[in-house]
Design a protein around this motif. Structure first.
Motif, PDB file in Angstrom:
ATOM      1  N   SER A  94       0.985  -1.242   0.101  1.00 26.47           N
ATOM      2  CA  SER A  94       0.139   0.004  -0.046  1.00 26.47           C
ATOM      3  C   SER A  94       0.925   1.340   0.151  1.00 26.47           C
ATOM      4  CB  SER A  94      -0.883  -0.039   1.255  1.00 26.47           C
ATOM      5  OG  SER A  94      -0.363   0.241   2.334  1.00 26.47           O
ATOM      6  N   SER A 131      -4.480   3.324   1.528  1.00 28.33           N
ATOM      7  CA  SER A 131      -4.384   1.828   1.754  1.00 28.33           C
ATOM      8  C   SER A 131      -4.457   1.145   0.222  1.00 28.33           C
ATOM      9  CB  SER A 131      -5.646   1.525   2.291  1.00 28.33           C
ATOM     10  OG  SER A 131      -6.855   2.036   1.690  1.00 28.33           O
ATOM     11  N   GLN A 133      -2.991   0.035  -3.315  1.00 36.24           N
ATOM     12  CA  GLN A 133      -1.615  -0.867  -3.682  1.00 36.24           C
ATOM     13  C   GLN A 133      -0.864   0.040  -4.560  1.00 36.24           C
ATOM     14  OE1 GLN A 133      -1.731  -4.596  -5.677  1.00 36.24           O
ATOM     15  NE2 GLN A 133      -2.216  -5.789  -3.604  1.00 36.24           N
TER      16      GLN A 133
END
Ligand code: ATP
Length: 236
Positions: A94, A131, A133
């Protein structure tokens, strides 16, 4: 006294000589650009300052120390932080986890959290994607993560390797604006760029390098109207 000074450095990759007497300096609070074509030695210059490549002759000083043979993690601990070419963020981690990596030398996790909060203040788009990726971000956002990760290491001097690479002009402008803001808050900057126009807009001084050595140097404002620079790097 300069924050950083590289003097007459030579670097080889096997038999290929990448730096041939490369010299530059950065004064406290400056943004200094290093411009040049593919293969000129820009990436090698930063890698050698960071301790990722080794000079066979010449010297490098940072603050009041000789770092010619220093290891990368010791220079990072002293606030000399490198944002590598191609961003190198971790695509399956993340945004937050990528930023946390910038604090790998800091034991106190509260300090790391404070620094990440500061990065999120500077780069609110990253806060909104905390959060998400890394690999799903746009190129510009990935570059911001790479810069944010470097800020979490609390740099006195930030070295950036082609932060504009592969980005659309408007995105380049916003990356350069962020670099300017970081500099305003007191961090000295060494900026390697092929995009001479974008770099000269924010730099105080610049070096043009070719075949591993400086060919032209001067104030950014003067270089941006210098006929040699306009013809070779700024175009129509
Ligand atoms: P680019 O913008 O393409 O990264 P650059 O100005 O950063 O160019 P460097 O990557 O520093 O240039 O390369 C300087 C010289 O060293 C070039 O001639 C390049 O081919 C050579 N070189 C770079 N890395 C290696 C390597 N790992 N092995 C052999 N030669 C290398």
């Amino acid at each position: 006294m300069p924050v950083l000074e590289m003097r007459d450095v030579e670097v080889f990759y096997g038999k290929v000589q990448a730096l041939r007497g490369m010299s530059l300096h950065v004064e406290e609070g400056e943004i200094v650009a290093v411009l040049g074509n593919n293969g000129a030695g820009k990436t090698t210059t930063l890698a050698t300052i960071s301790g990722l490549e080794r000079a066979t002759s010449g010297s490098i000083r940072y603050q009041d120390r000789d770092i010619t043979t220093a290891r990368p993690w010791t220079t990072v601990a002293d606030g000399l932080v490198h944002v590598p070419e191609g961003r190198r963020i971790f695509s399956t981690m993340s945004v937050l986890e990528n930023l946390q990596l910038g604090g790998f030398l800091v034991d106190d996790k509260k300090v790391v959290k404070q620094r990440i909060d500061h990065v999120y203040d500077l780069l609110p788009r990253l806060a909104a994607r905390s959060s998400q990726q890394g690999g799903t971000l746009s190129g510009g956002e990935q570059q911001m993560v790479a810069i944010g990760r470097a800020l979490v290491a609390d740099p006195t001097m930030l070295m950036l390797d082609e932060p504009s690479m592969g980005l659309a002009p408007l995105v380049v402008a916003s990356v350069m604006e962020v670099i300017g803001q970081i500099n305003q808050s007191g961090t000295s900057v060494l900026l390697v760029e092929q995009n001479a126009r974008a770099a000269l807009r924010i730099a105080d001084r610049a070096y043009v390098i070719a075949s591993g050595a400086v060919t032209i140097e001067g104030a950014a404002a003067e270089l941006s109207t210098d006929k040699r620079i306009v013809d070779a790097y700024l175009g129509a």
